[in-house]
Design an enzyme around this catalytic site. Structure first.
Site, short mmCIF file in Angstrom:
data_model
loop_
_atom_site.label_atom_id
_atom_site.label_comp_id
_atom_site.label_asym_id
_atom_site.label_seq_id
_atom_site.Cartn_x
_atom_site.Cartn_y
_atom_site.Cartn_z
N ARG A 103 0.80 -1.24 0.00
CA ARG A 103 0.00 0.00 0.00
C ARG A 103 0.83 1.29 0.00
NH1 ARG A 103 -2.43 -4.00 2.68
NH2 ARG A 103 -4.62 -4.37 2.18
N HIS A 128 -0.86 -2.60 -4.47
CA HIS A 128 -0.31 -3.50 -5.50
C HIS A 128 -0.36 -2.92 -6.92
CE1 HIS A 128 0.28 -6.42 -2.47
NE2 HIS A 128 -0.86 -7.07 -2.53
N HIS A 202 3.34 -12.78 -5.78
CA HIS A 202 2.22 -12.97 -4.86
C HIS A 202 1.69 -14.41 -4.85
CE1 HIS A 202 -1.16 -11.74 -2.40
NE2 HIS A 202 -0.83 -10.47 -2.48
N TYR A 204 0.47 -17.84 -3.46
CA TYR A 204 -0.08 -18.33 -2.20
C TYR A 204 0.36 -19.80 -2.08
CZ TYR A 204 -3.57 -14.50 -1.99
OH TYR A 204 -4.21 -13.29 -1.91
N ASP A 274 -0.83 -10.00 8.31
CA ASP A 274 -0.84 -9.25 7.05
C ASP A 274 0.08 -8.05 7.28
OD1 ASP A 274 -1.33 -8.14 4.62
OD2 ASP A 274 -3.50 -7.94 4.86
N GLU A 339 5.84 -12.31 0.57
CA GLU A 339 6.11 -11.33 -0.48
C GLU A 339 7.35 -10.52 -0.11
OE1 GLU A 339 2.15 -9.32 -1.23
OE2 GLU A 339 1.72 -10.73 0.36
C1 BGC Z 1 -1.87 -7.60 1.26
C2 BGC Z 1 -3.24 -7.93 1.78
C3 BGC Z 1 -4.15 -8.13 0.62
C4 BGC Z 1 -3.59 -9.27 -0.20
C5 BGC Z 1 -4.42 -9.62 -1.39
C6 BGC Z 1 -1.40 -8.76 0.45
O1 BGC Z 1 -0.15 -8.50 -0.06
O2 BGC Z 1 -0.98 -7.32 2.29
O3 BGC Z 1 -3.73 -6.90 2.62
O4 BGC Z 1 -5.45 -8.44 1.04
O5 BGC Z 1 -2.31 -8.95 -0.61
O6 BGC Z 1 -4.88 -8.54 -2.03
#
Ligand code: BGC
Length: 374
Positions: A103, A128, A202, A204, A274, A339
């Site tokens: 952010r 992002h 990103h 998962y 987070d 990340e």
């Molecule tokens: C952020 C989260 C977000 C997620 C998916 C992460 O990198 O820190 O806050 O919800 O990405 O959007």
């Protein structure tokens, strides 16, 4: 008999070599964008049958297959099997993130006296890279075959003022799969006007290979003595807080789920983890930053990076609305992201390591994921 046996062996060896060469990189059409642009998928395979699938849409890893301790090869990253699911809203599954990972407060920052206003896509903040970040554009791809590895080079030109950012930014990301079971992601960028850059990946992960299970039983280690507390908009407050004695302490092995529900103000704000951890060691030096282990499958992943920070996101916002290709839906905490990046909101926080890139400079960083079993 002896002779026959030998012949068989030689033949098998030749077949293996041919097979390896053929499998090393494989291109197919994954789908078409609404404007007709073809999205390609590349499959990189190493000699141990580790397979990574990458699509040109968002440079996304759609699947990463690695063996468990019994030798069963299964996918360990959340993804979809068709382009439409990626085009529909989803939380950046497997994507390259840019221009800015995480952010930027109120989507605003000032550089060299000029104030820039970015696209707002997360409450009152920019997340992002904005509305159409690097996760949602089609990259150019070029396969590269090495002797002990195979790679995919992705390039993208982000034009001046795209999502509000200054400067034409030329970006290159190379995914390299090696025979030692590492997947390296290397990022490079140059600009023609002073700008900010913070690229990341990103994916998962769920090392169980079974996405009906959550990730709370994974054993995690983070090479970080401190993390960045956030405000209610998940913007770092500027404080660098020691993790000692808190649920944020992963300096020695701990299950992700052990304290995730603890009565802790920061965990409440994030809905779980987070947050960005402040990695130990010198930024720019490739060093161990994290490991994750799933006991049932025996899969072990180690992460090495040159970055100063790493966002651990435990899939808190996954809500069962997205389909798993083999059936079922992705529920809360079915994946975790590591990340590696610079800290969120750095353009507004002068104490954080800089994310400014000037003309003539080269942005360059690397992160490696190494897979094994134990
Ligand atoms: C952020 C989260 C977000 C997620 C998916 C992460 O990198 O820190 O806050 O919800 O990405 O959007």
């Amino acid at each position: 008999m002896q002779c026959k046996e030998n012949k068989k062996e030689i033949l098998t060896e030749t077949q293996t070599t041919i097979l390896e060469k053929k499998l090393i990189i494989n291109k197919s059409e994954f789908g078409k964008m609404p404007d007709g642009t073809i999205v390609e998928q590349y499959k990189l395979t190493n000699k141990n049958s580790i397979e990574v699938d990458i699509i040109t849409y968002g440079g996304r890893i759609t699947s990463l297959k690695v063996p468990n301790k019994r030798g069963d090869i299964e996918n360990v990253v959340l993804g979809f099997d068709n382009l439409n699911d990626y085009l529909n809203e989803n939380p950046y599954f497997g994507a390259l993130i840019g221009r800015y990972g995480n952010r930027i407060a109120n989507g605003k920052f000032t550089l060299e006296g000029n104030e820039y206003t970015l696209a707002i896509n997360n409450g009152s903040n920019h997340l992002h890279g904005g509305l159409v970040g690097f996760d949602s554009v089609v990259w150019d791809a070029e396969p590269i075959e090495g002797t002990d590895n195979t790679a995919l080079k992705l390039t993208y030109l982000s034009k001046d003022r795209e999502e509000g950012y200054p400067g034409n930014l030329k970006v290159t990301v190379i995914y390299t799969l090696s025979n030692d079971n590492t997947l390296e992601v290397s990022y490079k960028a140059t600009t023609n006007k002073t700008t900010v850059v913070n690229l990341t990946q990103h994916a998962y992960f769920n090392l169980t290979g079974d996405f009906s299970k959550d990730i709370l039983n994974h054993d995690l280690v983070l090479n970080a003595d401190a993390f960045l507390p956030v405000d209610s908009g998940l913007i770092p407050t500027g404080e660098i807080r020691n993790v000692k004695g808190s649920p944020f302490d992963f300096t020695s092995v701990k299950k992700i789920g052990k304290e995730i529900e603890a009565d802790n103000e920061q965990l409440k704000l994030g809905g779980g983890y987070d947050h960005c951890w402040v990695l130990n060691g010198k930024k720019g030096n490739m060093r161990f930053v994290a490991s994750a282990y799933d006991e049932t499958s025996g899969r072990f992943m180690e992460v090495f990076s040159e970055e100063p920070g790493m966002q651990l996101y435990t899939g808190n916002f996954l809500d069962g609305s997205l389909p798993i290709p083999n059936g079922g839906t992705y529920n809360k905490r079915t994946g975790f992201c590591l990340e590696t990046q610079h800290y969120p909101d750095s353009p507004n926080q002068k104490e954080f390591p800089t994310t400014t890139l000037k003309p003539g400079e080269i942005y360059s960083t690397k992160t490696t994921y190494k897979f094994s079993t134990k």
